[in-house]
Design an enzyme around this catalytic site. Structure first.
Site, short mmCIF file in Angstrom:
data_model
loop_
_atom_site.label_atom_id
_atom_site.label_comp_id
_atom_site.label_asym_id
_atom_site.label_seq_id
_atom_site.Cartn_x
_atom_site.Cartn_y
_atom_site.Cartn_z
N ASP A 325 0.86 -1.18 0.00
CA ASP A 325 0.00 0.00 0.00
C ASP A 325 0.90 1.24 0.00
O ASP A 325 2.00 1.21 0.55
CB ASP A 325 -0.90 -0.01 1.24
CG ASP A 325 -1.80 1.20 1.28
OD1 ASP A 325 -2.47 1.47 0.27
OD2 ASP A 325 -1.82 1.87 2.33
N ASP A 362 -13.09 16.67 8.75
CA ASP A 362 -12.11 15.64 8.40
C ASP A 362 -10.89 15.79 9.30
O ASP A 362 -10.09 16.72 9.13
CB ASP A 362 -11.72 15.81 6.93
CG ASP A 362 -10.75 14.74 6.46
OD1 ASP A 362 -10.34 13.90 7.28
OD2 ASP A 362 -10.38 14.75 5.27
N PHE A 394 -15.02 9.88 4.63
CA PHE A 394 -14.45 9.22 3.46
C PHE A 394 -14.79 7.74 3.45
O PHE A 394 -14.75 7.07 4.48
CB PHE A 394 -12.93 9.40 3.44
CG PHE A 394 -12.26 8.65 2.32
CD1 PHE A 394 -12.24 9.16 1.03
CD2 PHE A 394 -11.64 7.42 2.56
CE1 PHE A 394 -11.62 8.48 0.00
CE2 PHE A 394 -11.03 6.73 1.53
CZ PHE A 394 -11.01 7.25 0.26
N ALA A 396 -13.78 4.16 1.23
CA ALA A 396 -12.89 3.60 0.22
C ALA A 396 -13.67 3.15 -1.01
O ALA A 396 -13.11 3.04 -2.10
CB ALA A 396 -12.12 2.42 0.81
N LYS A 413 -15.37 16.18 -2.02
CA LYS A 413 -13.99 16.16 -2.50
C LYS A 413 -13.56 14.70 -2.62
O LYS A 413 -14.02 13.83 -1.86
CB LYS A 413 -13.05 16.91 -1.55
CG LYS A 413 -12.99 16.31 -0.14
CD LYS A 413 -11.96 17.02 0.73
CE LYS A 413 -11.89 16.32 2.10
NZ LYS A 413 -10.82 16.86 2.95
N ASP A 545 -1.99 -0.54 6.03
CA ASP A 545 -2.25 0.00 7.37
C ASP A 545 -3.64 0.61 7.52
O ASP A 545 -3.98 1.08 8.60
CB ASP A 545 -1.20 1.05 7.73
CG ASP A 545 -1.30 2.30 6.86
OD1 ASP A 545 -1.99 2.25 5.82
OD2 ASP A 545 -0.70 3.32 7.23
#
Length: 709
Positions: A325, A362, A394, A396, A413, A545
């Protein structure tokens, strides 16, 4: 990693650990323990039977001849003692490995000797996030459960693995990582995870417990490798079954031997038959197989890798592909906003205000830096601007975050493609030239190795529109290029997998030397990539992570999480890098390969030993009846009795010789594994013949000096 001097110098046992190790080896004589190892159980049964015969012999007229050969007085007792010593050296091997493990984990256990914790009885994250006015109770740290909230002030030990809910502090993790100095752990972002047993050295923090002290990663590793009845890995289980079958074949042989030779020769005595079994069954392999596993686990622990699965360590040697990642693994993970880029006729002020509003809820470094940069450029938002607002966290899957304001305005965003999709869902198809300008800006930023975040807004009485792009810049970790080169040198393919723009993935991969890359990856994409690699026959290690990495970490053959990873990632992984250093990926694979090479060397050495022991034992069985068998006495051993006893003694001595080899491992070169394997097999095969030839001959010379031999 804090280590004892003995471990650093490579000594097998120290003066302080001799007594505990010897006691532990004797405790392992318990049949309830040995029943997990059929080969050693068979050795103990033979030793017990021979001891009973030795006790009974004076009452039945002394030792009986064996195969037509008279045996000297006390021979049965000597065999019995030899069998018990052979068993003791076998149990001693595992006790020494566990003793080294206990020495290695002594400092870890001391660091985890927290007795009290200050638990918040009713934590209110909205009204009192710092828990200044909350009711606090002092409890035994062992009573903490998942979900409890605790207060940790400067100078106090963090009682359990958890996540920082409020505050920021410097945390001393040197007891685990071996690296001096403190690291920052703070709420929000990618640096929220804290480890039980580390020390807060600066400020007050509020921590939510993610696992009880007994279930933390460090404690699980300690228990896995140091307990006497650790759960064996699948390879150990399978190999023990094979060894048991192999041993039973020798038992069947000795049980039928006298019947087979009865027409032409007198029977072989029971103690001699037991000697054949004890000397020829693979006692050394049965005893040392688990030793190599324990040793490998602690070699990684000293290098800063917590191993929570014995199976994962065995798999490490066969890893062919490593998926990395980007954020938190290859880069530091603290992406910061450095610029705002408008599209169309939108003003910079409108873009900055929309971006700041979308980032107000955020807590990540990206969000906080966006608000800060907008304020520095003259656009500052206040609490009244977000009254009645609903923040969208947010995801994924959607790759979007933002806010829905009280007046009905929605701001989002995220990735440029995700923003375009969101606008379309709002009933707005952005003009082609705006989409093109948005893609060009995102392309330029991504090609620099940075991350573009597009910003869009939809007012209730207006069309939705794309406003521009936030330019986020991340920093590649120091030395990561050398780490990737190390993986390439040992023949492991590397792939960068990230949710960032594909051009960002390409730029970062080129910068650090990663061979392949996948951008715009959702959790489902990462999972599918691992499954695809596995179907092609590759064994895959995944390093990540984030919460979105958890499914991939669970699917991978080895899941490797950073110590600062989210709790979900840590729970899905079976290895944890304490100091977040990707260099340990090379360590993991090298230790796994060394373990494989060591086991192969031990097996080859043992089977070569057995070939020599055949020539020392079988001629001695019936040479009294068939003198011609003396031609097979190629070592020129003094007598049948001395040949048998010398072989039994060697079976004990060779275990002591092999213990350091099992603990330290055999040297090998990772760049040419087939050549290294051939060389090691040749060396171990030849030494497996020469060592018993020389040793048994020397022992025989000494034994021949005894009366009657």
């Amino acid at each position: 990693m804090a280590t004892t001097a003995s471990l650093e110098t490579g000594s097998v046992i120290t003066r302080n650990t001799i007594a505990p190790v010897l006691r532990d080896a004797l405790r392992k004589f318990d049949p309830r323990y040995l029943r997990h190892n059929p080969v050693l159980m068979l050795t103990e049964a033979g030793a017990a039977l021979t001891t009973i015969i030795a006790i009974a012999e004076p009452f039945v007229g002394g030792a009986r001849p064996s195969g037509g050969t008279d045996l000297p007085a006390g021979f049965t007792w000597m065999l019995a003692v030899g069998f018990w010593v052979c068993l003791f050296t076998a149990t001693l091997a595992e006790s020494i490995a566990e003793g080294r493990g206990r020495s290695e984990t002594a400092s870890l256990r001391r660091s985890r000797s927290v007795t009290n914790a200050r638990r918040v009885t009713a934590y209110d994250a909205l009204r009192d996030p710092a828990a200044r006015s909350a009711t606090i109770e002092t409890v035994d740290a062992r009573q903490l459960c998942r979900g409890d909230v605790v207060i940790v002030d400067a100078g106090e030990i963090i009682p359990a693995d958890g996540e920082v809910l409020w505050g920021a502090a410097e945390v001393d993790e040197s007891e685990f990582t071996g690296h001096p100095g403190a690291v920052i752990r703070q709420s929000g972002g990618d640096r929220t995870s804290v480890t039980g047993g580390t020390r807060d050295v600066s400020d007050r923090i509020v921590v939510q417990v993610r696992s009880s002290p007994e279930a933390g990663a460090v404690e699980r590793t300690i228990q896995l490798a140091s307990r006497s009845r650790r759960k064996k890995s699948p390879i150990e289980v399978a190999f023990n079954a094979l060894l048991a079958s192999f041993s039973l074949s020798f038992v069947f042989m000795v049980l039928t031997l006298n019947f087979a030779v009865s027409p032409v020769a007198p029977p072989v005595s029971i103690p001699v038959l037991v000697a054949i079994v004890v000397c020829l069954i693979p006692t050394e392999i049965a005893a040392l197989m688990s030793v190599t596993g324990i040793a490998g686990m602690y070699q990684l622990l000293r290098r800063g890798v917590l191993v929570t699965s014995a199976k994962a360590l065995e798999t490490a040697g066969d890893i062919t592909t490593v998926l990395l990642d980007k954020t938190g693994t290859v880069t530091r993970g603290n992406r910061s906003a450095i610029a705002f880029v408008t599209v169309g006729e939108n003003s910079p002020h409108n873009l900055m205000r929309a971006a700041a509003l979308a980032s107000a809820g955020d807590p990540t470094p990206e969000g906080a830096s966006t608000v800060q940069l907008a304020a520095e450029l003259g656009v500052e938002i206040t609490d009244t601007d977000t009254v009645g607002a609903r923040f969208v966290q947010f995801s994924a899957t959607t790759r979007l975050s933002g806010v829905d304001l009280a007046d009905g305005t929605s701001i989002r965003k995220g990735a440029a493609s995700a923003i375009a999709g969101w606008l379309k869902q709002q009933g707005t198809q952005p003009p082609r030239e705006i989409l093109k300008e948005l893609k060009v800006s995102a392309h330029r930023i991504a090609s620099e190795g940075s991350t573009p975040l597009a910003v869009a807004m939809k007012r209730p009485d207006d069309r939705g529109r794309a406003l521009g792009v936030i330019h986020l810049q991340d920093v590649v970790k120091e030395g990561i290029r050398e780490r990737i080169a190390g993986l390439r040198d040992i023949g492991v393919r590397t792939v960068l997998v990230t949710g960032d723009h594909v051009l960002t993935a390409k730029a970062i991969s080129a910068e650090v030397g990663i061979e392949d890359y996948r951008g715009d990856s959702t959790p489902e994409d990462k999972l599918a990539l691992i499954e695809q690699e596995q179907k092609l026959g590759h064994l895959v290690a995944m390093s990540g992570d984030g919460i979105n990495d958890a499914p991939a970490l669970a699917q991978a053959d080895i899941g490797i999480a950073m110590n600062t990873a989210t709790p979900a990632a840590k729970e899905a992984a079976n290895m944890i890098l304490i100091d977040d250093d990707p260099a340990h990926l090379v360590d993991i694979i090298e230790v796994g390969r060394r373990q494989m090479a060591t086991r192969g060397a031990l097996i080859t050495f043992n089977f070569a030993n057995d070939a020599v022991r055949y020539f020392t034992l079988f001629p001695a069985l019936f040479v009294g009846v068939f003198p011609g068998l003396g031609a097979l006495n190629v070592l020129g051993l003094h007598s049948p009795a001395s040949a048998i006893l010398s072989t039994v003694i060697f079976s004990s001595v060779v275990m002591v010789i092999l213990i350091p080899l099992a603990l330290i491992g055999v040297p090998y070169k990772t760049r040419n594994m087939p050549k290294a394997l051939t060389r090691n097999l040749l060396i171990c095969g030849i030494s497996g013949i020469l060592v018993p030839v020389i040793a048994i001959k020397i022992i025989d010379v000494v034994v021949s000096l005894l009366p009657g031999f």
